[in-house]
Design a protein around this motif. Sequence first.
Motif, PDB file in Angstrom:
ATOM      1  N   ASN A 194      -0.694   9.127   5.684  1.00 13.30           N
ATOM      2  CA  ASN A 194      -0.736  10.492   5.173  1.00 13.30           C
ATOM      3  C   ASN A 194      -0.866  11.497   6.314  1.00 13.30           C
ATOM      4  O   ASN A 194      -0.199  12.545   6.321  1.00 13.30           O
ATOM      5  CB  ASN A 194      -1.909  10.622   4.200  1.00 13.30           C
ATOM      6  CG  ASN A 194      -1.997  11.986   3.559  1.00 13.30           C
ATOM      7  OD1 ASN A 194      -2.857  12.792   3.916  1.00 13.30           O
ATOM      8  ND2 ASN A 194      -1.126  12.272   2.600  1.00 13.30           N
ATOM      9  N   SER A 236      -3.540   3.855   4.624  1.00 13.71           N
ATOM     10  CA  SER A 236      -3.025   4.912   3.751  1.00 13.71           C
ATOM     11  C   SER A 236      -3.389   6.288   4.299  1.00 13.71           C
ATOM     12  O   SER A 236      -2.565   7.211   4.290  1.00 13.71           O
ATOM     13  CB  SER A 236      -3.572   4.741   2.332  1.00 13.71           C
ATOM     14  OG  SER A 236      -4.990   4.774   2.323  1.00 13.71           O
ATOM     15  N   LEU A 247       0.817  -1.217   0.000  1.00 12.43           N
ATOM     16  CA  LEU A 247       0.000   0.000   0.000  1.00 12.43           C
ATOM     17  C   LEU A 247       0.850   1.267   0.000  1.00 12.43           C
ATOM     18  O   LEU A 247       0.366   2.347  -0.350  1.00 12.43           O
ATOM     19  CB  LEU A 247      -0.951   0.007   1.194  1.00 12.43           C
ATOM     20  CG  LEU A 247      -0.349   0.139   2.596  1.00 12.43           C
ATOM     21  CD1 LEU A 247      -0.282   1.584   3.051  1.00 12.43           C
ATOM     22  CD2 LEU A 247      -1.159  -0.660   3.604  1.00 12.43           C
ATOM     23  N   LEU A 248       2.121   1.140   0.402  1.00 19.13           N
ATOM     24  CA  LEU A 248       3.007   2.301   0.399  1.00 19.13           C
ATOM     25  C   LEU A 248       3.239   2.836  -1.010  1.00 19.13           C
ATOM     26  O   LEU A 248       3.578   4.007  -1.180  1.00 19.13           O
ATOM     27  CB  LEU A 248       4.361   1.932   1.030  1.00 19.13           C
ATOM     28  CG  LEU A 248       4.555   2.254   2.513  1.00 19.13           C
ATOM     29  CD1 LEU A 248       5.882   1.715   3.012  1.00 19.13           C
ATOM     30  CD2 LEU A 248       4.463   3.751   2.751  1.00 19.13           C
ATOM     31  N   GLY A 272       5.534   4.402   7.370  1.00 16.77           N
ATOM     32  CA  GLY A 272       5.201   3.068   6.877  1.00 16.77           C
ATOM     33  C   GLY A 272       6.114   2.018   7.470  1.00 16.77           C
ATOM     34  O   GLY A 272       5.659   0.953   7.915  1.00 16.77           O
ATOM     35  N   GLN A 288      -9.996   5.110  -1.811  1.00 17.79           N
ATOM     36  CA  GLN A 288     -10.956   4.780  -0.756  1.00 17.79           C
ATOM     37  C   GLN A 288     -12.362   4.660  -1.321  1.00 17.79           C
ATOM     38  O   GLN A 288     -13.133   3.795  -0.911  1.00 17.79           O
ATOM     39  CB  GLN A 288     -10.927   5.849   0.346  1.00 17.79           C
ATOM     40  CG  GLN A 288      -9.743   5.718   1.293  1.00 17.79           C
ATOM     41  CD  GLN A 288      -9.757   6.787   2.364  1.00 17.79           C
ATOM     42  OE1 GLN A 288     -10.200   7.911   2.139  1.00 17.79           O
ATOM     43  NE2 GLN A 288      -9.278   6.449   3.549  1.00 17.79           N
ATOM     44  N   ILE A 339      -5.334   8.694  -2.115  1.00 16.24           N
ATOM     45  CA  ILE A 339      -6.015   8.042  -0.994  1.00 16.24           C
ATOM     46  C   ILE A 339      -7.527   8.234  -1.097  1.00 16.24           C
ATOM     47  O   ILE A 339      -8.304   7.289  -0.959  1.00 16.24           O
ATOM     48  CB  ILE A 339      -5.482   8.586   0.345  1.00 16.24           C
ATOM     49  CG1 ILE A 339      -4.034   8.153   0.553  1.00 16.24           C
ATOM     50  CG2 ILE A 339      -6.357   8.121   1.510  1.00 16.24           C
ATOM     51  CD1 ILE A 339      -3.323   8.918   1.645  1.00 16.24           C
ATOM     52  N   THR A 372       6.207   9.953   4.945  1.00 13.57           N
ATOM     53  CA  THR A 372       5.260   8.864   4.670  1.00 13.57           C
ATOM     54  C   THR A 372       5.969   7.518   4.678  1.00 13.57           C
ATOM     55  O   THR A 372       5.489   6.548   5.285  1.00 13.57           O
ATOM     56  CB  THR A 372       4.590   9.086   3.300  1.00 13.57           C
ATOM     57  OG1 THR A 372       3.906  10.341   3.295  1.00 13.57           O
ATOM     58  CG2 THR A 372       3.590   7.971   3.002  1.00 13.57           C
ATOM     59  N   TRP A 403      -6.084  -1.192   3.604  1.00 11.70           N
ATOM     60  CA  TRP A 403      -5.366  -0.151   2.872  1.00 11.70           C
ATOM     61  C   TRP A 403      -6.046   1.206   3.004  1.00 11.70           C
ATOM     62  O   TRP A 403      -5.383   2.235   3.102  1.00 11.70           O
ATOM     63  CB  TRP A 403      -5.263  -0.537   1.398  1.00 11.70           C
ATOM     64  CG  TRP A 403      -4.323  -1.664   1.125  1.00 11.70           C
ATOM     65  CD1 TRP A 403      -3.583  -2.363   2.043  1.00 11.70           C
ATOM     66  CD2 TRP A 403      -4.023  -2.247  -0.149  1.00 11.70           C
ATOM     67  NE1 TRP A 403      -2.853  -3.343   1.419  1.00 11.70           N
ATOM     68  CE2 TRP A 403      -3.103  -3.293   0.071  1.00 11.70           C
ATOM     69  CE3 TRP A 403      -4.461  -1.991  -1.445  1.00 11.70           C
ATOM     70  CZ2 TRP A 403      -2.592  -4.068  -0.963  1.00 11.70           C
ATOM     71  CZ3 TRP A 403      -3.950  -2.763  -2.485  1.00 11.70           C
ATOM     72  CH2 TRP A 403      -3.031  -3.792  -2.245  1.00 11.70           C
ATOM     73  N   TYR A 445       1.149   3.467  -3.698  1.00 12.24           N
ATOM     74  CA  TYR A 445       0.317   4.590  -4.130  1.00 12.24           C
ATOM     75  C   TYR A 445       0.208   5.674  -3.065  1.00 12.24           C
ATOM     76  O   TYR A 445      -0.010   6.857  -3.376  1.00 12.24           O
ATOM     77  CB  TYR A 445      -1.074   4.116  -4.580  1.00 12.24           C
ATOM     78  CG  TYR A 445      -1.995   3.603  -3.503  1.00 12.24           C
ATOM     79  CD1 TYR A 445      -2.782   4.467  -2.751  1.00 12.24           C
ATOM     80  CD2 TYR A 445      -2.120   2.239  -3.254  1.00 12.24           C
ATOM     81  CE1 TYR A 445      -3.648   3.996  -1.786  1.00 12.24           C
ATOM     82  CE2 TYR A 445      -2.987   1.757  -2.286  1.00 12.24           C
ATOM     83  CZ  TYR A 445      -3.751   2.633  -1.556  1.00 12.24           C
ATOM     84  OH  TYR A 445      -4.612   2.173  -0.594  1.00 12.24           O
ATOM     85  N   THR A 446       0.373   5.307  -1.780  1.00 12.92           N
ATOM     86  CA  THR A 446       0.346   6.317  -0.715  1.00 12.92           C
ATOM     87  C   THR A 446       1.542   7.247  -0.835  1.00 12.92           C
ATOM     88  O   THR A 446       1.416   8.472  -0.702  1.00 12.92           O
ATOM     89  CB  THR A 446       0.348   5.633   0.665  1.00 12.92           C
ATOM     90  OG1 THR A 446      -0.709   4.686   0.723  1.00 12.92           O
ATOM     91  CG2 THR A 446       0.166   6.657   1.773  1.00 12.92           C
ATOM     92  N   TYR A 447       2.707   6.691  -1.100  1.00 13.60           N
ATOM     93  CA  TYR A 447       3.940   7.468  -1.249  1.00 13.60           C
ATOM     94  C   TYR A 447       3.864   8.358  -2.486  1.00 13.60           C
ATOM     95  O   TYR A 447       4.230   9.529  -2.455  1.00 13.60           O
ATOM     96  CB  TYR A 447       5.139   6.514  -1.342  1.00 13.60           C
ATOM     97  CG  TYR A 447       6.462   7.187  -1.596  1.00 13.60           C
ATOM     98  CD1 TYR A 447       7.242   7.653  -0.544  1.00 13.60           C
ATOM     99  CD2 TYR A 447       6.949   7.352  -2.893  1.00 13.60           C
ATOM    100  CE1 TYR A 447       8.472   8.272  -0.776  1.00 13.60           C
ATOM    101  CE2 TYR A 447       8.166   7.966  -3.141  1.00 13.60           C
ATOM    102  CZ  TYR A 447       8.922   8.425  -2.075  1.00 13.60           C
ATOM    103  OH  TYR A 447      10.127   9.039  -2.310  1.00 13.60           O
TER     104      TYR A 447
END
Length: 563
Positions: free
Chosen positions: A427, A423, A161-162, A463, A177, A173, A459, A419, A164-166
């Motif tokens: 953030n 996420s 999940l890191l 993680g 979601q 996010i 971020t 996720w 797309y979060t990164y």
Amino acid sequence: MSTIDWTVLIFTLVAVVVYGVFIGRGQKSNESYLKADNKMPWYIVLIGIMATQASAITFLSAPGQAYTDGMRFVQYYFGLPLAMIVICITFIPIFQRLNVYTAYEYLENRFDKKTRVLTSLLFLFSRGLSTGISIYAPSIILSSVLNWNIYLTNVLTGGILLIYTYVGGAKAIAHTQKLQFLIILGTMAFAGYLLIQNMPNGIGFNDALYLAGKSGKLNVITTEFDWKDKYNIWSGLIGGFFLALSYFGTDQSQVGRYITAKDNTNAKMGLLLNGLVKIPMQFAILLIGALLFAFFSLKPAPIYFNERSYQHLKETKPEQAAVFEKEHQDLQLKFNAESKEILKLKETQSLELKKTIQDFKKTQTQVKALHGRVEEAINNSNYNAEKTDTNYIFLYFVKNTLPVGMIGLLFAVIFLASWGSISAALNSLAACSLKDVHLIFKKEIPDDATELKYSRLHTLAWGIFSIGVAMFATQMGSLIEAVNVLGSLFYGPILGIFLVAFYYKKITGSNVFISAILSEITVIAVYNFDIVSFLWLNVIGAAAVIIFSAIGLLFYKQKAVTS
């Protein structure tokens, strides 16, 4: 799992990651990375708020919670709607007017820098730990299905999940979601339908509800007042109100969702609708657990739902396991027969029905006692696994009952739910550690590109930290309870600081700073001595800050008079 299930699982997860990276591409500033350029409509805000709260813990652990303890956990949310109203009146207008990145920026304007940093640190510590627990929840699934080491699956779960979060920040996010939550709700509803369809001997929904009720699993309202009782209507309305007020009003993982809204109206609509929708949604998830109890009243249940843990006991203590299995087999046959007899007699309201229900409850108590002895034996065998099998109950049903394809999709759902919350948490942790700690002590103000780079590094760091916490989450029992206990240790003092800031204008920064520290010490002491159940810690923490601040103000006035 079958090849089809693996295909469904992998395709769903990869599609979400690719979508998140695509939708979040082209970030150029922190305004976009941390606040999604303040362009989110109310329905995205609503889904973001719900998805952030409803982690994999909700969908994995809540059915097991209802299976073991009934549906009274839903009372935990009874204070939520009122809290949403208070936040819409007090919190949102202030955050929107100041155009804050974090909730704690306001505290520097109202008090001073040290109060802002202290409050942010309390949040960072509590949210960092609870995010680790949220990573651990879906790791259970990979560990169980693949028979892989739990520590390896923690790394895989937290690491994917890191991506797309990164890369995409708040924008990625918010939109992932939305996709995740639609898949989750649809799949869980279908799983509930399949649960009823798989009841043996043509047993319908009403029959299953009847059995769940006679077993005490439909205990939605508990009116008896008890300080030590974790879930009753009083702790839910009062303690739950303070917890929700702190979580949605001062926890950056939630504040970060509605400060991305277009305006006040969209932020308020998202929060108010969350207050209306959350209780029915949680009720439905818990109902699945109550129906699962009815399901396993009619069909043989395993002696222990965590199959790997019980296999370890069989290998290390085969004679003890054999005794357990013989007793379990006899009790299950008796329990299943009594369940079927109750349904056969339920329309008669006869003395025979009352006698059968009494026998049913007696056997239920014996089954529970046997389960406790098995659990104790496993915990005494020095096997590095969870203390209970609560988190495996729904998972066992999915693996052993649902059709091909649906199993893979439900496993994907638990990942997606995880996720969505993780996420958002990463953030928010990055926003706070950067804005409230890192840049506070940095003399030079970085340009947009450098600040964006810092946000991504924060971020990544959070993680890694959360994955580390997940490595130690195996001994926490019911995860949904563990994460709420953890939050309650810190949310009260944080809420108290904001309440003083909003409503007690004469209190200074130094006063509330000391009061917050004393309040946190008080909460930890009350928890360690097990004086009240955890929901009341939120009330105690908030009240303690207000009381200590008032005492400090009186002391200051007396000192001023004498001098």
